[in-house]
Design a protein around this motif. Structure first.
Motif, PDB file in Angstrom:
ATOM      1  N   ILE A  78      27.791  32.624  42.271  1.00 40.25           N
ATOM      2  CA  ILE A  78      27.982  33.963  41.708  1.00 40.25           C
ATOM      3  C   ILE A  78      28.841  34.801  42.658  1.00 40.25           C
ATOM      4  N   GLY A  79      28.630  34.602  43.937  1.00 38.02           N
ATOM      5  CA  GLY A  79      29.421  35.316  44.938  1.00 38.02           C
ATOM      6  C   GLY A  79      30.906  35.028  44.864  1.00 38.02           C
ATOM      7  N   ARG A  80      31.270  33.876  44.251  1.00 38.99           N
ATOM      8  CA  ARG A  80      32.691  33.534  44.112  1.00 38.99           C
ATOM      9  C   ARG A  80      33.417  34.470  43.158  1.00 38.99           C
ATOM     10  N   PHE A  81      32.662  35.298  42.428  1.00 39.86           N
ATOM     11  CA  PHE A  81      33.305  36.265  41.531  1.00 39.86           C
ATOM     12  C   PHE A  81      34.118  37.295  42.310  1.00 39.86           C
ATOM     13  N   GLY A  82      33.728  37.565  43.553  1.00 38.68           N
ATOM     14  CA  GLY A  82      34.254  38.708  44.277  1.00 38.68           C
ATOM     15  C   GLY A  82      35.709  38.616  44.692  1.00 38.68           C
ATOM     16  N   PHE A  83      36.084  37.561  45.413  1.00 37.56           N
ATOM     17  CA  PHE A  83      37.420  37.517  46.016  1.00 37.56           C
ATOM     18  C   PHE A  83      38.555  37.627  45.000  1.00 37.56           C
ATOM     19  N   PRO A  84      38.542  36.869  43.892  1.00 36.96           N
ATOM     20  CA  PRO A  84      39.669  37.017  42.954  1.00 36.96           C
ATOM     21  C   PRO A  84      39.773  38.425  42.376  1.00 36.96           C
ATOM     22  N   LEU A  85      38.627  39.111  42.207  1.00 40.95           N
ATOM     23  CA  LEU A  85      38.682  40.492  41.731  1.00 40.95           C
ATOM     24  C   LEU A  85      39.318  41.400  42.778  1.00 40.95           C
ATOM     25  N   PHE A  86      38.969  41.191  44.048  1.00 39.47           N
ATOM     26  CA  PHE A  86      39.583  41.989  45.105  1.00 39.47           C
ATOM     27  C   PHE A  86      41.089  41.735  45.170  1.00 39.47           C
ATOM     28  N   VAL A  87      41.490  40.494  44.954  1.00 35.11           N
ATOM     29  CA  VAL A  87      42.922  40.174  44.946  1.00 35.11           C
ATOM     30  C   VAL A  87      43.618  40.893  43.793  1.00 35.11           C
ATOM     31  N   TYR A  88      42.994  40.830  42.633  1.00 28.52           N
ATOM     32  CA  TYR A  88      43.565  41.494  41.454  1.00 28.52           C
ATOM     33  C   TYR A  88      43.717  42.992  41.701  1.00 28.52           C
ATOM     34  N   LEU A  89      42.691  43.593  42.304  1.00 29.91           N
ATOM     35  CA  LEU A  89      42.733  45.023  42.603  1.00 29.91           C
ATOM     36  C   LEU A  89      43.753  45.345  43.690  1.00 29.91           C
ATOM     37  N   LEU A  90      43.940  44.426  44.624  1.00 32.81           N
ATOM     38  CA  LEU A  90      44.971  44.611  45.651  1.00 32.81           C
ATOM     39  C   LEU A  90      46.352  44.675  45.009  1.00 32.81           C
ATOM     40  N   VAL A  91      46.613  43.785  44.084  1.00 36.74           N
ATOM     41  CA  VAL A  91      47.904  43.767  43.389  1.00 36.74           C
ATOM     42  C   VAL A  91      48.081  45.048  42.583  1.00 36.74           C
ATOM     43  N   ALA A 257      49.853  36.088  46.204  1.00 34.45           N
ATOM     44  CA  ALA A 257      51.258  36.009  45.787  1.00 34.45           C
ATOM     45  C   ALA A 257      51.380  35.591  44.328  1.00 34.45           C
ATOM     46  N   VAL A 258      50.578  34.624  43.914  1.00 24.92           N
ATOM     47  CA  VAL A 258      50.629  34.146  42.526  1.00 24.92           C
ATOM     48  C   VAL A 258      50.223  35.255  41.566  1.00 24.92           C
ATOM     49  N   MET A 259      49.134  35.958  41.874  1.00 28.56           N
ATOM     50  CA  MET A 259      48.713  37.057  40.986  1.00 28.56           C
ATOM     51  C   MET A 259      49.776  38.146  40.923  1.00 28.56           C
ATOM     52  N   TYR A 260      50.463  38.386  42.038  1.00 29.76           N
ATOM     53  CA  TYR A 260      51.501  39.419  42.043  1.00 29.76           C
ATOM     54  C   TYR A 260      52.707  38.990  41.208  1.00 29.76           C
ATOM     55  N   LEU A 261      53.134  37.766  41.362  1.00 24.50           N
ATOM     56  CA  LEU A 261      54.332  37.294  40.667  1.00 24.50           C
ATOM     57  C   LEU A 261      54.157  37.258  39.157  1.00 24.50           C
ATOM     58  N   PHE A 262      52.925  37.044  38.692  1.00 28.03           N
ATOM     59  CA  PHE A 262      52.674  36.965  37.255  1.00 28.03           C
ATOM     60  C   PHE A 262      51.938  38.207  36.735  1.00 28.03           C
ATOM     61  N   ARG A 263      52.017  39.320  37.477  1.00 24.37           N
ATOM     62  CA  ARG A 263      51.232  40.513  37.173  1.00 24.37           C
ATOM     63  C   ARG A 263      51.554  41.137  35.832  1.00 24.37           C
ATOM     64  N   ALA A 264      52.718  40.835  35.260  1.00 26.73           N
ATOM     65  CA  ALA A 264      53.086  41.428  33.970  1.00 26.73           C
ATOM     66  C   ALA A 264      52.100  41.040  32.875  1.00 26.73           C
ATOM     67  N   LYS A 265      51.490  39.868  33.017  1.00 27.07           N
ATOM     68  CA  LYS A 265      50.467  39.411  32.073  1.00 27.07           C
ATOM     69  C   LYS A 265      49.183  39.211  32.861  1.00 27.07           C
ATOM     70  N   LYS A 266      48.308  40.223  32.800  1.00 27.30           N
ATOM     71  CA  LYS A 266      47.164  40.300  33.705  1.00 27.30           C
ATOM     72  C   LYS A 266      46.211  39.120  33.581  1.00 27.30           C
ATOM     73  N   VAL A 267      45.932  38.676  32.364  1.00 30.16           N
ATOM     74  CA  VAL A 267      44.989  37.572  32.185  1.00 30.16           C
ATOM     75  C   VAL A 267      45.590  36.278  32.714  1.00 30.16           C
ATOM     76  N   LYS A 268      46.852  36.055  32.419  1.00 27.63           N
ATOM     77  CA  LYS A 268      47.539  34.869  32.917  1.00 27.63           C
ATOM     78  C   LYS A 268      47.592  34.872  34.437  1.00 27.63           C
ATOM     79  N   ALA A 269      47.898  36.026  35.008  1.00 29.48           N
ATOM     80  CA  ALA A 269      47.977  36.141  36.465  1.00 29.48           C
ATOM     81  C   ALA A 269      46.633  35.826  37.103  1.00 29.48           C
ATOM     82  N   PHE A 270      45.565  36.383  36.537  1.00 28.92           N
ATOM     83  CA  PHE A 270      44.226  36.150  37.098  1.00 28.92           C
ATOM     84  C   PHE A 270      43.833  34.689  36.945  1.00 28.92           C
ATOM     85  N   ALA A 271      44.128  34.104  35.794  1.00 21.42           N
ATOM     86  CA  ALA A 271      43.790  32.698  35.555  1.00 21.42           C
ATOM     87  C   ALA A 271      44.531  31.786  36.524  1.00 21.42           C
ATOM     88  N   LEU A 272      45.806  32.074  36.772  1.00 21.10           N
ATOM     89  CA  LEU A 272      46.580  31.264  37.712  1.00 21.10           C
ATOM     90  C   LEU A 272      46.042  31.418  39.130  1.00 21.10           C
TER      91      LEU A 272
END
Length: 336
Positions: A78-91, A257-272
């Motif tokens: 469950i704790g693994r939920f945190g980091f990708p969200l922080f990355v998304y918010l950083l972008v 970097a991956v989330m930033y490069l694909f940020r135009a499509k938020k769901v795709k960026a997060f999934a990648l």
């Protein structure tokens, strides 16, 4: 984690706002750290007290204590939920902040503030140079996407700079191969045959070279220069993160970097981003569950909460968890 601008629409949009995403990330992080600092250390003491000397004894103890054995594992997943969200918010923060410099300074300052409670929480030592807190990863990730943006998309370079295209391909390929080799894929392969990590670097460089030799044939000089900036920024800041041994280290930089490069499509960026995390560390697979709140993100800031609350939560909760564990006799204390 920095300012996410509210929509200009006077009506509140349906869905999940930025503040809600931050709170979800904080709760997940707290669960992860509570499990690591208190529950897993307590479990280690229980196993030590049981005086288990053989594998059979350990297996018997585990089967008779399923709550202690599997509970922490579930909580850390469950704790693994945190980091990708922080990355998304950083972008998001980088995209909307008025001052990248101020944003970077905030991350750097709290990286410094967080280091001692981080060391105490995870190692029960005041100084521990072998592992650095996640704020430093986020700081380096912010610099990485700034460099990609500044040198790849905002500046105009001489066409001769495109001659660095294939050297940059080789550098990025080697870096990705290194991450592959030290991550879950390398561990699986090495369970059958020990392969030196530099072999993975060579293989990564060769594979990406072949891919880009085919995919990049029709690219103009401007696009090649953009790729050079992307490749060298990821490799440089990812290598720094690896050398400093930050939390998530090079994998974290690549994810940012991956989330930033694909940020135009938020769901795709997060999934990648989740795919990068999971491929290189299978324990991160539960991060995909956070596609649900991200897909509902409405782009609004949400209720205004002082941003320093979110920054301070990290060092403060780690310090409190350590003090609780210390008072309960679960952990000790050492200078280094």
């Amino acid at each position: 984690m920095d300012s996410i601008l509210a929509t200009t629409n006077t009506e509140t949009k349906s869905g999940i706002n930025g503040t809600a995403l931050k709170i979800i990330a904080l709760v997940a992080m707290f669960i992860d750290h509570f499990t690591a600092v208190i529950l897993q250390n307590k479990l280690a003491l229980l196993i030590q007290a049981a005086n288990l000397t053989t594998a059979q004894e350990r297996a018997a103890w585990i089967s008779s204590h399923p709550l202690w054995t599997f509970g922490p594992v579930i909580l850390r997943l469950i704790g693994r939920f945190g980091f990708p969200l922080f990355v998304y918010l950083l972008v998001e923060g980088y995209t909307h902040t008025r001052s990248v410099k101020k944003y970077a300074i905030n991350l750097a300052v709290f990286a410094a503030i967080s280091e001692l409670p981080f060391n105490l929480g995870f190692e029960s030592k005041l100084f521990y140079p072998e592992y650095q807190n996640v704020f430093l990863t986020l700081f380096l990730g912010l610099l990485c996407i700034w460099a990609i943006d500044e040198f790849g998309f905002k500046r105009e370079w001489n066409k001769k700079a495109s001659l660095l295209f294939f050297p940059a391909v080789l550098v990025l390929g080697a870096f990705c191969g290194y991450l592959f080799g030290i991550g879950t894929p390398g561990a699986i392969i090495n369970s059958f045959a020990e392969i030196p990590v530099y072999y993975y670097c060579l293989a990564g460089a060769l594979i990406l070279f072949i891919i880009m030799a085919i995919a990049g044939r029709k690219w103009d000089d401007a696009k090649k220069v953009q790729f050079i900036a992307i490749a060298l920024s990821i490799s440089a800041f990812g290598t720094i993160a690896e050398l400093l041994k930050t939390d998530y280290s090079g994998v974290g930089i690549l994810t940012i970097a991956v989330m930033y490069l694909f940020r135009a499509k938020k769901v795709k960026a997060f999934a990648l981003g989740c795919t990068v995390l999971t491929v290189l560390n299978l324990a991160e697979i539960t991060a995909y569950f956070m596609l649900i709140p991200v897909s509902k993100y409405n782009g609004e800031r949400g209720p205004k909460i002082n941003k320093y609350f979110f920054y301070a939560f990290y060092p403060v909760h780690l310090g409190i968890l350590y003090l609780v564990a210390y008072v309960l006799g679960i952990v000790g204390f050492a200078l280094y």
